[in-house]
Design an enzyme around this catalytic site. Structure first.
Site, PDB file in Angstrom:
ATOM      1  N   SER B 154       0.842  -1.187   0.000  1.00 51.52           N
ATOM      2  CA  SER B 154       0.000   0.000   0.000  1.00 51.52           C
ATOM      3  C   SER B 154       0.886   1.250   0.000  1.00 51.52           C
ATOM      4  O   SER B 154       1.795   1.342  -0.836  1.00 51.52           O
ATOM      5  CB  SER B 154      -0.956  -0.048   1.186  1.00 51.52           C
ATOM      6  OG  SER B 154      -1.997   0.883   1.013  1.00 51.52           O
ATOM      7  N   ASP B 317      -8.737  -6.616  -4.688  1.00 51.83           N
ATOM      8  CA  ASP B 317      -8.374  -5.319  -4.126  1.00 51.83           C
ATOM      9  C   ASP B 317      -9.004  -4.230  -4.997  1.00 51.83           C
ATOM     10  O   ASP B 317      -8.700  -4.126  -6.182  1.00 51.83           O
ATOM     11  CB  ASP B 317      -6.844  -5.182  -4.118  1.00 51.83           C
ATOM     12  CG  ASP B 317      -6.368  -3.873  -3.499  1.00 51.83           C
ATOM     13  OD1 ASP B 317      -7.207  -3.000  -3.170  1.00 51.83           O
ATOM     14  OD2 ASP B 317      -5.134  -3.721  -3.341  1.00 51.83           O
ATOM     15  N   HIS B 350      -7.930  -5.282  -0.390  1.00 48.14           N
ATOM     16  CA  HIS B 350      -6.676  -4.582  -0.135  1.00 48.14           C
ATOM     17  C   HIS B 350      -5.973  -5.111   1.116  1.00 48.14           C
ATOM     18  O   HIS B 350      -4.744  -5.187   1.172  1.00 48.14           O
ATOM     19  CB  HIS B 350      -6.964  -3.087   0.011  1.00 48.14           C
ATOM     20  CG  HIS B 350      -5.754  -2.224   0.036  1.00 48.14           C
ATOM     21  ND1 HIS B 350      -4.867  -2.150  -1.018  1.00 48.14           N
ATOM     22  CD2 HIS B 350      -5.269  -1.387   0.983  1.00 48.14           C
ATOM     23  CE1 HIS B 350      -3.897  -1.299  -0.714  1.00 48.14           C
ATOM     24  NE2 HIS B 350      -4.112  -0.821   0.493  1.00 48.14           N
TER      25      HIS B 350
END
Lengths: 389, 389
Positions: B154, B317, B350
């Site tokens: 991320s 995601d 995610h």
């Protein structure tokens, strides 16, 4: 030149009062219920051309035409009017604000006759069936027994589905657009965050903000900004805004509006305040969360009544993705309800149901035309039958 | 029985001070910068086995093992440890809180040495490059010149990408997981709504909440609730919560926690308050919004330095969908950087980058193993060369 409906007026009528209170699905009563509505076109002598429009979460009775002072026409003016898919040369179209709303129909911001103060959170919790009850009362007031069709998108489509399941005898056709028969955890999650923003705004005052002379403006606009992200597809946001800087001359990084998408969302949040009430937002979203009509109604009654359905979804809608529509189709078809299903290609996501998309409009037009034809066939047939008596 | 890292400690070190201030990418200076960090494993004599972990938006230096009093291990304990994909029997792993954070590294809640008060919104705006500058200073402090790999998910993956592009000579390998090289309008929109919730909380006081003895708790927890929806896939939320009622015995419709998903989100929002600072949330999300490194750095330098990349995405995601990773791969490959790309199947959206998913862990393990092998080959080769002189 395309003809227009022209000037329209929103009417208001008291449909329930102390002598005839509204009994809600949850058992509670409302002693006074006003409903605001508009009509377009002319009701036929046979009273067989009425179409009821169910509006979405933040919609209102003003679906088409221009009211005095309007800077833009009603919210579905591209769909409703002379020569349009819902053709007011042939149809009598009714749209009414729903119960719990804040645009002329009784809702939590209305005065509680028992106290003389706004209801606030004393307003009873609503169910989708209550919207239908109130709109059926409006139809009775207008002298309309049956509908050629009920038509709605999003929450409006959910109301149409409720109507078809609980009162199929009243609906020849149900047009259910971009709707759901049961919200997903993600759907509920987004609603919950919006409600949290409203209720945690110190200006909310436990729903008594009018008495406090405040308005939970921050919370309501945050809820609206968030909702707007879910109304547009990622593709549409990319096409509309991308990473465009709002004001390249003056904008550097900061915590204001750097990007165009931020300006758009903030604008949506701000303008919403001028036309919508925070309590209505709470009540109406909660109705959607709990809606699960196939658990309560047997869709075989719909088939028995002869009601037909058109179910429409949009391929980039991720608020109520096509899977939600497919579920409705599966449930209705398994009960042998005649269902037409169309997934329309559109980049605009959930918002598509409000837009003039040719394939979509032609789909609605064809379905409604066929419905009108069937009605005329019936009339001719009964005419012949009567004549042969 | 799997072996564990066991007890660890978070260290803190002052890396910049008045004599050696930190000059930010934007030109401003910070007169005092402390950095908190942890290390696991042993640095090899050749100092060629160091791996740097870049954490995500709300992560911290405590990536693995147990600190005194911990009720759970570090946030990436499944990834880092003896025999784990980042194998501390062979690697020396460093993780540090990033600049602008609130977990021991200087950030907007830190004391401004010029005023003796917290910086608040006087803290300068940051760029991704600043995170790298500070972590490079930490490596210098630790006597580490080159990294076998920088690894992050991320925001952490975005920092790894920045590092690879601006200092490829320092990175043998870059592991970029569930990241993006330019946020979409939708990504920015979600961040903007979260920031709006924080900044419109009356307890925010223009960032001077500490002086006012308040905390914008409502805004920060709303931002976190919203973010959490984007961290989970719709499928995962359906599997984890569906439409389950939180407490079937007592819960009827209302405006509290009716559904399990509401309980989860509220819990996430509440617990976040105990560990995260609202200003850090603003500063770090803004860095992500503006991040667009391929506009500033030529990836051919990465190829010339011999840096290799592993790019990993997860198929569900939707915060940073696979398309974001593909874009990184395309940009690097077109500059002839050797890139391995894997889209991992996982229902968890995610959040997957934090989870123990076999295919994912084995992918990272194989990449790092190969990196270690190449290092040893180089050592053997240079040993042979030296021996033959």
């Amino acid at each position: 030149m395309q003809r227009q409906i022209g000037q329209v007026r929103t009417e208001q009528v008291r449909l329930f009062d102390r002598d005839h209170p509204l009994v809600l699905a949850g058992g509670e009563q409302l002693l006074e219920v006003d409903v605001s509505y508009e009509t377009y076109g002319t009701l036929s002598e046979q009273r067989d051309n009425a179409v009821f429009i169910c509006h979405a979460l933040t919609g209102d009775a003003h679906a088409a035409g221009w009211r005095e002072g309007d800077r833009r026409p009603g919210w579905w003016d591209t769909m409703i009017g002379p020569g349009k898919p819902l053709d007011t040369d042939r149809l009598f179209v009714v749209c009414a604000n729903l119960l719990g709303g804040c645009q002329g129909t009784t809702g939590p911001a209305s005065t509680n006759p028992a106290t003389g103060e706004p209801y606030g959170l004393d307003f009873p919790l609503l169910q989708m069936a209550d919207f239908v009850t109130v709109h059926r009362a409006l139809l009775a007031h207008l002298g309309i027994e049956r509908l050629l069709a009920a038509v709605g998108g999003s929450l409006g489509g959910m109301q149409v589905l409720q109507w078809a399941l609980s009162h199929p005898e009243q609906l020849d056709n149900a047009v259910i657009i971009a709707a759901s028969s049961r919200l997903s955890a993600q759907n509920i999650g987004f609603s919950a965050v919006g409600r949290e923003a409203i209720m945690r705004d110190p200006d909310f005052h436990d729903g008594r903000y009018t008495e406090h002379g405040t308005n939970p403006a921050a919370g309501l606009s945050i809820a609206r900004m968030l909702a707007h992200i879910t109304y547009l597809s990622e593709e549409a946001m990319a096409a509309k805004f991308g990473r465009r800087i709002q004001d390249p001359e003056t904008t550097g990084p900061g915590f204001g509006v750097d990007f165009a998408v931020e300006s758009y969302l903030r604008h949506q949040g701000d303008t919403f305040l001028t036309r919508f009430d925070a309590l209505s937002y709470l009540y109406l979203t909660r109705v959607m969360d709990w809606f699960e009509p196939f658990g309560e109604h047997d869709p075989r009654a719909v088939a028995e009544a002869g009601t037909r359905a058109l179910v429409v979804s949009f391929d980039t809608d991720w608020r109520f993705a096509t899977e939600h529509s497919r579920e409705i189709v599966r449930r209705l078809e398994s009960a042998r309800v005649p269902v037409s299903f169309r997934e329309i290609a559109s980049v605009w996501g959930h918002d598509s149901f409000l837009l003039e998309i040719e394939d979509y409009h032609e789909t609605v037009r064809a379905f409604v035309d066929r419905a009108l034809e069937r009605t005329h066939e019936t009339v001719r047939t009964s005419g012949t039958l009567r004549g042969s008596r």
